[in-house]
Design a protein around this motif. Structure first.
Motif, short mmCIF file in Angstrom:
data_model
loop_
_atom_site.label_atom_id
_atom_site.label_comp_id
_atom_site.label_asym_id
_atom_site.label_seq_id
_atom_site.Cartn_x
_atom_site.Cartn_y
_atom_site.Cartn_z
N TYR A 106 -11.35 3.17 -3.56
CA TYR A 106 -11.96 1.86 -3.26
C TYR A 106 -10.93 0.73 -3.18
CZ TYR A 106 -16.27 4.27 -4.62
OH TYR A 106 -17.30 5.16 -4.73
N THR A 107 -9.63 1.08 -3.10
CA THR A 107 -8.64 0.02 -2.97
C THR A 107 -8.31 -0.16 -1.49
OG1 THR A 107 -6.74 1.51 -3.01
CG2 THR A 107 -7.59 0.78 -5.14
N ALA A 108 -7.21 -0.91 -1.22
CA ALA A 108 -6.80 -1.16 0.16
C ALA A 108 -6.12 0.05 0.79
CB ALA A 108 -5.87 -2.37 0.21
N LEU A 109 -6.05 1.16 0.07
CA LEU A 109 -5.51 2.39 0.66
C LEU A 109 -6.52 2.93 1.67
CD1 LEU A 109 -3.15 4.57 0.27
CD2 LEU A 109 -4.87 5.85 -1.01
N PRO A 110 -6.06 3.36 2.88
CA PRO A 110 -7.01 3.86 3.88
C PRO A 110 -7.90 4.97 3.31
CG PRO A 110 -4.83 3.66 4.84
CD PRO A 110 -4.68 3.35 3.39
N VAL A 126 0.83 -1.20 0.00
CA VAL A 126 0.00 0.00 0.00
C VAL A 126 0.86 1.26 0.00
CG1 VAL A 126 -0.29 -0.08 2.52
CG2 VAL A 126 -1.93 1.17 1.15
#
Lengths: 247, 541
Positions: B325-329, B260
């Motif tokens: 909408y990814t695994a990024l906070p 990330v």
């Protein structure tokens, strides 16, 4: 206006402009990037997360070499249709050992984050050799040379060592045995195959990925594709993942 | 060209050529089983050519002192030619890979010609080779005219230009051999990255030294944009390029960041390559050549201050809109979205400032295709930045991300803004630096303009359609509550749009070829210096 007057004077100093530019341009990156290293919740802790075997890592490097990431993402977003099409959305922890990450930015072809186990090895070999033999309307390039190029394994120990320096938990035994392990994972009958399981865990798949008797780049790429989404089972165990999906 | 260098400059140049030769030899020896060795041989060959070129002239007489009464334009000329050559090559490769999307077997079974290896050749070729050489050509030109001084010395512009083009050759030949870090728009490996740092520092130092020699107290604001381009690109390149090589005898390295954090650093870099390479430097170009060609002063000085600092501050926050909408906070996603929307203010201030400058000169926009290139560039700059802010809104991005809409957006910026403003600047600058009253043919400029505009519109309209169709098909549910289309359905639906894209690209490529012919016909005959602007301040008549 004093502010304008200040700027009027700033325009006479090139170094002043340079310093101003550096200050203005630094804030955004500092605020958005630095906390990603300090806030613990950014990356989940998954007890069963394993590292890539040397064969899978070699396959990943071929995936990078051929530019597969230009058309295939490896990041399932938290959207209902993506979860239904591809599987549970991707967790940050799943790519924590990925130097670099291969999340991608374009889906000319489908997402591959959970491709592992969905198709047989033979399907992948046929598809990579000539995509149109299994998907008639595919526009993917053919990669026939993968099956005819012997896999380079001699320097894999050095690869693992560099990754360990960067924080990937490879052990001394993994580094020392990297070239043997790479070959053994694609040759289940060899005596060294047991060592791969011992070092990387029971869930490691050991088979002739390419179906051929020598270990080629095809073995490495197929081994890598088959482990995508399988390094940890945590995303599948989260219960009804759709509950947490926005939209 | 070498005869213009002083004897001291020729001597230093000679020693630098020897150093380059040794560097090439070392790389070739160390990487003899690796693509890095090939790059060593390229550097070795270039070093030997330079040794012979400069070595034969070491004891030649000093150049004519009257040269100091004129601007030093030899590096600009070389950069213009390089930009046009790279542009044709890079857009030609773009046309090829666009064709691969329709006829996937046009790779002839070769590894080097598959889409994944050719695609970075196209992107690096257009952005960094065509765009980069155009930025060097115009920045050398603009800083001398706006500072009313010569370049600080005659050797370092050549070091920058030759060093930068060696980097480019390493980059694109590396991709063909499979040498890549896989970071989009930052694919070259560690040794090329290190080399670029050296070249870039030399470029910045040259710029600052020339600014120090200026005869004007104020630094004209086109130069602020060039400075921001130089400084911020260096920051981005160094942080995103951090990596540890597997061995100093090979090309392969592993980037410092992972997962990330790597994604965030990569798109912090990636989006600001758009901002500071493809926007800031080209705004510098626009703000010099557009007012000159329109013969009107810039509309608003205050607006230019707001837009400059707005762009420099806001842009660095927006990279995370590539990761919605990814695994990024989510807090980073929201910051990226918010700043992307706010970014519209300085972006439109820049575009509006340029367009308002044309008030009172619209007859020139109508009659002069060169000025029209820059007008269309400003319009597409405004449109692309609006589209960018729009696509950065999370729910919009849910549909557009991963689709060809993004590709269409990039091309509306790269073709509509970057290439158009470059052509306008080149058609203004080429007659000046080669000492001609005008370009060889105004009709050929008209041809180029209409080919480029038609090609651009065909391209972006087809990919807007492609992207929206894709995004909608991926999320369409049927009455039974299941997904209505398989992935391959959505891919088959792309075919007509991909064919239209090939057509649009072919028109744009035809346009730049017409432009190259026109430039060649303009520059092939001898110089007549009477048309350039004076170097020394002139007394009022």
């Amino acid at each position: 206006m004093p502010l304008l007057k200040g700027h009027y004077n700033l325009e006479k100093h090139s170094i002043g402009l340079v310093i101003g530019i550096i200050l203005a341009a630094s804030v955004g990156g500092l605020v958005e990037i630095v906390p990603l290293f300090t806030i613990n919740e950014t990356v989940e802790t998954l007890p069963d997360m394993r590292v890539y075997t040397p064969l899978e890592l070699a396959g990943r490097n071929i995936y990078i070499r051929e530019g597969c990431y230009a058309c295939h993402s490896q990041m399932i977003r938290t959207l209902r249709d993506e979860v239904e099409r591809y599987g549970p959305y991707s967790l940050a922890a799943e790519s924590q050992y990925d130097h670099p990450m291969l999340w991608g930015s374009k889906r000319t072809g489908p997402d591959l984050a959970r491709i592992g186990g969905k198709y047989s090895d033979a399907w992948h070999v046929a598809h990579l050799t000539n995509p149109r033999s299994v998907v008639p309307t595919s526009i993917m390039p053919a990669y026939p040379w993968l099956a005819t190029t012997d896999l380079e394994v001699d320097d894999l120990g050095a690869h693992l060592r560099v990754l360990r320096e960067l924080g990937v938990p490879y052990t001394d035994a993994m580094i020392a045995n990297a070239p043997h392990d790479a070959i053994a994972q694609a040759l289940p009958d060899s005596p060294a195959a047991a060592g791969v399981v011992e070092r990387y865990g029971q869930k490691t798949t050991i088979r002739r990925f390419s179906g051929a008797s020598t270990v080629t780049e095809m073995d490495a790429v197929v081994a890598y594709l088959q482990v995508l989404g399988q390094l940890t089972q945590a995303p599948y165990a989260k219960g009804d993942a759709l509950d947490e999906v926005s939209q | 060209m070498i005869a213009q260098l002083t004897r001291a400059e020729r001597h230093v140049g000679f020693y630098l050529a020897i150093c380059l030769t040794f560097l090439g030899l070392t790389m070739a020896a160390a990487g003899n089983h690796d693509p890095m060795g090939v790059h060593g041989f390229i550097a070795l060959g270039l070093g030997i050519v330079l040794i012979f070129a400069v070595g034969g002239t070491l004891e030649d007489p000093e150049p004519d002192p009257s040269r100091l009464q004129r601007y030093y334009d030899d590096p600009t000329k070389a950069a213009v030619v390089l930009a046009m050559v790279w542009g044709i090559v890079a857009m030609g490769v773009g046309l090829w890979i666009a064709s691969l999307m329709v006829w996937p077997d046009a790779t002839f079974g070769q590894a080097w010609s598959s889409f994944g290896r050719l695609r970075p050749v196209h992107t690096t070729g257009v952005i960094f080779a065509f765009g980069g050489n155009a930025l060097m050509a115009t920045s050398f030109h603009v800083m001398q005219r706006t500072c009313r001084t010569r370049l600080a010395d005659q050797l370092s512009p050549w070091c920058v230009l030759i060093g930068y083009n060696l980097f480019l050759v390493w980059a694109v030949t590396g991709y063909l051999m499979g040498v890549t870090q896989s970071k989009e728009y930052a694919e070259p490996e560690w040794y090329a990255d290190l080399w670029l740092v050296i070249v870039w520092v030399a470029y910045l130092v040259l710029y600052l030294r020339t600014l120090r020699l200026r005869a004007e107290p104020h630094i004209y604001f086109a130069n602020w944009y060039y400075l921001a381009f130089l400084v911020v690109v260096a920051m981005l390149h160094i942080v995103n390029g951090l990596a540890i090589p597997v061995s100093f005898a090979g090309a392969k390295s592993y980037p410092y960041f992972s997962g990330v954090q790597d994604a965030m650093v990569q798109w912090w870099y990636g989006h600001n390559a758009v901002a500071f390479f493809m926007t800031s430097g080209f705004l510098g170009m626009l703000y010099y050549f557009l007012p000159i060609r329109a013969q009107r002063p810039i509309y608003s000085y205050r607006l230019s201050i707001i837009s400059f600092w707005g762009i420099t501050f806001f842009y660095l926050w927006v990279g995370s809109h590539h990761l919605h909408y990814t695994a990024l906070p989510i807090w980073v996603q929201n910051l990226g979205m918010t700043f992307s929307v706010m970014l519209l203010v300085p972006s439109w201030a820049s575009a509006g400032n340029a367009i308002a400058t044309l008030n009172g000169a619209w007859h020139r926009v109508r009659d002069d295709a060169t000025l029209r290139f820059m007008f269309v560039a400003a319009v597409f700059y405004g449109l692309s930045t609006f589209e960018g802010s729009f696509l950065a809104i999370r729910p919009v991005n849910a549909l557009s991300h991963y689709t060809d809409w993004t590709v269409g957006h990039v091309h509306s910026g790269a073709l509509g803004w970057l290439a158009m403003v470059t052509f306008g600047a080149f058609y203004s600058m080429v007659p000046l630096v080669w000492g001609k009253p005008a370009m060889y043919s105004a009709r050929l400029i008209e041809w180029h303009f209409w080919l480029a505009l038609t090609g651009l519109l065909v391209y972006v309209v087809s990919l807007w359609n492609a992207g929206i169709t894709q995004g909608l098909m991926w999320r369409t549910y049927n009455a039974a509550g299941t997904l209505n289309y398989s992935f391959i359905d959505s891919m088959e639906a792309m075919r007509p749009y991909y064919i239209a894209r090939v057509l649009g690209g072919a028109l744009f490529l035809a346009g730049i070829c017409v432009g190259a012919v026109n430039i060649w016909l303009t520059i092939r005959t001898a110089r007549d210096v009477a048309h350039d602007r004076p170097l020394a301040p002139q007394a009022a008549e």
